[in-house]
Design an enzyme around this catalytic site. Structure first.
Site, PDB file in Angstrom:
ATOM      1  N   HIS A 125       0.843  -1.200   0.000  1.00 14.37           N
ATOM      2  CA  HIS A 125       0.000   0.000   0.000  1.00 14.37           C
ATOM      3  C   HIS A 125       0.875   1.245   0.000  1.00 14.37           C
ATOM      4  CE1 HIS A 125      -3.800   2.127   1.007  1.00 14.37           C
ATOM      5  NE2 HIS A 125      -3.069   2.864   1.829  1.00 14.37           N
ATOM      6  N   ASP A 151       0.984   5.271   0.099  1.00 21.48           N
ATOM      7  CA  ASP A 151       0.224   6.462   0.479  1.00 21.48           C
ATOM      8  C   ASP A 151       0.828   7.718  -0.136  1.00 21.48           C
ATOM      9  OD1 ASP A 151      -1.884   5.537   2.297  1.00 21.48           O
ATOM     10  OD2 ASP A 151      -0.216   4.809   3.506  1.00 21.48           O
ATOM     11  N   MET A 155       0.563  11.640  -0.691  1.00 25.55           N
ATOM     12  CA  MET A 155      -0.042  12.804  -0.028  1.00 25.55           C
ATOM     13  C   MET A 155       0.491  14.092  -0.633  1.00 25.55           C
ATOM     14  SD  MET A 155       0.290  11.607   3.901  1.00 25.55           S
ATOM     15  CE  MET A 155      -0.404  10.060   4.476  1.00 25.55           C
ATOM     16  N   MET A 174      -4.060  10.530  -1.800  1.00 30.30           N
ATOM     17  CA  MET A 174      -4.678  11.561  -0.957  1.00 30.30           C
ATOM     18  C   MET A 174      -4.281  12.899  -1.547  1.00 30.30           C
ATOM     19  SD  MET A 174      -3.870   9.628   2.599  1.00 30.30           S
ATOM     20  CE  MET A 174      -2.715   8.534   1.792  1.00 30.30           C
ATOM     21  N   MET A 215     -12.058   4.672   5.245  1.00 27.34           N
ATOM     22  CA  MET A 215     -10.988   5.153   6.123  1.00 27.34           C
ATOM     23  C   MET A 215     -11.428   5.019   7.580  1.00 27.34           C
ATOM     24  SD  MET A 215      -8.383   6.006   4.267  1.00 27.34           S
ATOM     25  CE  MET A 215      -7.420   6.583   5.675  1.00 27.34           C
TER      26      MET A 215
END
Ligand code: DX5
Ligand code: ZN
Length: 218
Positions: free
Chosen positions: A37, A39, A41, A72, A141
């Site tokens: 995973h 992430d 941002m 994100m 989430m």
């Protein structure tokens, strides 16, 4: 309602040692991780910056695991092809960041990737009801995104149950992300999630990645 789908454990490399990111990914995959995973941002959608497509491309060769990019970022459309070209298999966008969600999901599939959508804790499931046919993954989430190591929000358990009914009978992964540990994992699995992201609970403890993954898998 427990899912009939196999449990997938997706370590979030946000909690790993970035100085050795490629090695960390190889090690955690060898230790039993099903997916990796990632992430991403942007410092706008969430109050933090992490990494983008060039870094993912650089570590793509570390292993052959499924790369699951969690974006994100505000208005992700112009960057989607970069992530596809970096070699990820799945791209998840936030419903709150997309003005034309079903168009974005179609675009992700046109790029040859699995299409996912994430919902912040405050965002109702009704916002994605209209695009279930275009979804391969629904991410509920379980913390407010932006940082690793936050506490699981218990009120999300009923949302996960509702999400499980919503995707029942469909080929859609029900993923949860945030505060997943050996304690919270059985609860989210009982609520119907089948795909568990965990960062600090895998990269944090000294027990080693394999033991941490086994503890979460239950
Ligand atoms: C949070 C990220 C998560 C985070 C999870 O914004 O989307 O993937 O890394 O970290 P833990 O498992 O530590 O809550
Ligand atoms: Zn994530």
């Amino acid at each position: 309602m427990t899912s009939s789908k196999p449990v997938i454990i997706a370590p979030s490399v946000l909690a790993s040692n970035f100085a050795a990111l490629g090695q960390e990914i190889a090690d955690v995959h060898k230790a039993g991780a099903d997916w990796i995973h990632l992430d991403v941002m942007d410092g706008q959608f969430v109050p933090n910056l992490s990494f983008g497509a060039p870094i993912i491309k650089a570590v793509r060769q570390s292993c052959d695991a499924y790369f699951d990019a969690h974006l994100m970022i505000e208005a992700p459309d112009p960057l989607l092809s970069d992530f596809a070209q970096a070699g990820v298999q799945g791209i998840t966008v936030h419903v709150e960041a997309c003005t034309h969600l079903d168009r974005t999901l179609s675009y992700i599939r046109e790029l040859g990737c699995k299409a996912g959508v994430a919902l912040n804790p405050a965002t109702p499931l009704s916002t994605v009801q209209h695009c279930l046919d275009k979804l391969d993954l629904l991410l509920v989430m379980t913390v407010n995104p932006g940082f690793g190591g936050q506490r699981f929000i218990d009120a999300m358990l009923s949302k996960i149950e509702q999400a499980a009914s919503m995707v029942d009978g469909r080929d859609i992964q029900l993923q949860v992300d945030g505060g997943i540990t050996a304690d919270t994992a059985p609860k989210v699995i009982a609520a119907g999630a089948n795909n568990l992201v965990a960062g600090s609970a895998i990269f944090g403890p000294a027990q080693g990645y394999a033991a941490a993954i086994t503890a979460i898998r239950g």
